[in-house]
Motif scaffolding. Structure first.
Motif, PDB file in Angstrom:
ATOM      1  N   GLN A   1      17.035   1.837 -13.212  1.00  0.00           N
ATOM      2  CA  GLN A   1      16.864   3.285 -13.261  1.00  0.00           C
ATOM      3  C   GLN A   1      17.721   3.904 -12.173  1.00  0.00           C
ATOM      4  O   GLN A   1      17.661   3.476 -11.016  1.00  0.00           O
TER       5      GLN A   1
ATOM      6  N   CYS B   1      16.441   4.986 -18.376  1.00  0.00           N
ATOM      7  CA  CYS B   1      16.203   3.635 -17.875  1.00  0.00           C
ATOM      8  C   CYS B   1      16.717   2.645 -18.903  1.00  0.00           C
ATOM      9  O   CYS B   1      16.704   2.925 -20.103  1.00  0.00           O
TER      10      CYS B   1
ATOM     11  N   TRP C   1       6.217   6.688 -18.747  1.00  0.00           N
ATOM     12  CA  TRP C   1       6.844   7.481 -17.700  1.00  0.00           C
ATOM     13  C   TRP C   1       5.762   8.004 -16.777  1.00  0.00           C
ATOM     14  O   TRP C   1       4.740   8.523 -17.233  1.00  0.00           O
TER      15      TRP C   1
ATOM     16  N   ALA D   1       9.718  11.723 -24.862  1.00  0.00           N
ATOM     17  CA  ALA D   1      10.062  10.348 -24.499  1.00  0.00           C
ATOM     18  C   ALA D   1      10.770   9.720 -25.687  1.00  0.00           C
ATOM     19  O   ALA D   1      10.362   9.884 -26.828  1.00  0.00           O
TER      20      ALA D   1
ATOM     21  N   CYS E   1      10.051   5.074 -14.652  1.00  0.00           N
ATOM     22  CA  CYS E   1       9.815   4.465 -15.957  1.00  0.00           C
ATOM     23  C   CYS E   1       9.128   3.120 -15.736  1.00  0.00           C
ATOM     24  O   CYS E   1       9.275   2.493 -14.678  1.00  0.00           O
TER      25      CYS E   1
ATOM     26  N   ARG F   1       7.439  -0.483 -18.018  1.00  0.00           N
ATOM     27  CA  ARG F   1       7.273  -1.145 -19.310  1.00  0.00           C
ATOM     28  C   ARG F   1       6.246  -2.260 -19.181  1.00  0.00           C
ATOM     29  O   ARG F   1       5.996  -2.780 -18.106  1.00  0.00           O
TER      30      ARG F   1
END
Lengths: 114, 112
Positions: free
Chosen positions: A6, A23, A35, A63, A89, A91
């Motif tokens: 990022q 990102c 986010w 998003a 960001c 995941r």
């Protein structure tokens, strides 16, 4: 190799501008993306999450996930000075040892000036 | 309103002191986490817990320890603070499934 890349910015835009935050990620195993917004001297707060490719909209925020290119974006329309914050960001994966855990980018610092 | 509380918010302490950073949540979440955050850097997971009496070290090597005796409480302890421990420490919790974290406001630690 970092799991999430990022650009830290800083990014400075005038009020009313459209902001694009991005990102990239390296591991295809991740199924969902989030986010977070972090104001100065505060903890991060969940802003948006998405589980699939495509767009998800919530008010001024959109998003976007492109799993084929491993690219995630957050768009802010009609940006306001109150949007000034760091955006992270994140995941996560449903399987394996990382179950339930999130991996975060370094955050992009955004300033919206009046 | 915060459902996860961290104390103290700010702490300045001398080298060699033992410190405990407190974290409590009222949401009944089984999963709790401690992250370290330095300016311009990724959040690094240092400890996590998936329930009472369950604790694991995270990705970042840390000289701290944690305990989870009660669901709502997840304190982090540094036996002997050093200047390299200067950082912001964030506590978080999450419900089951694909759900986000709720973070506390953090403890900003300075070791002099």
């Amino acid at each position: 190799q970092k799991e999430v890349e990022q650009d830290p910015g800083p990014l400075s835009v005038p009020e009313g501008a459209i902001v694009s935050l991005n990102c990239t990620y390296s591991n295809s195993a991740f199924q969902y993306f989030m986010w977070y917004r972090q104001y100065s001297r505060k903890g991060p707060e969940l802003l948006m999450y998405t589980y699939s490719s495509g767009n998800k909209e919530d008010g001024r925020f959109t998003a976007q996930v492109d799993k084929s290119s491993k690219y995630i974006s957050l768009f802010i329309r009609d940006s306001q000075p109150s949007d000034s914050a760091t955006y992270l960001c994140a995941r996560g994966a449903d399987r394996g040892s990382t179950l339930g855990r999130l991996y975060f980018g370094r955050g992009t610092q955004l300033t919206v000036w009046p | 309103e915060a459902d996860i509380y961290q104390t103290p918010r700010y702490l300045v302490i001398g080298t060699g002191k033992k410190i405990t950073l407190e974290c409590s949540q009222t949401m009944g979440h089984d999963k709790m986490y401690w992250y370290q955050q330095d300016p311009g850097m990724e959040l690094h997971l240092i400890h996590y817990s998936y329930g009472v009496n369950s604790t694991e070290k995270g990705d970042l090597s840390s000289e701290s320890t944690v305990s989870r005796i009660r669901t709502e409480h997840f304190p982090l302890t540094l036996e002997s603070a050093r200047p390299s421990h200067t950082s912001q420490y964030l506590c978080a919790s999450s419900p089951p499934g694909r759900r986000g974290y709720t973070f506390g406001s953090g403890t900003r630690l300075t070791v002099v």
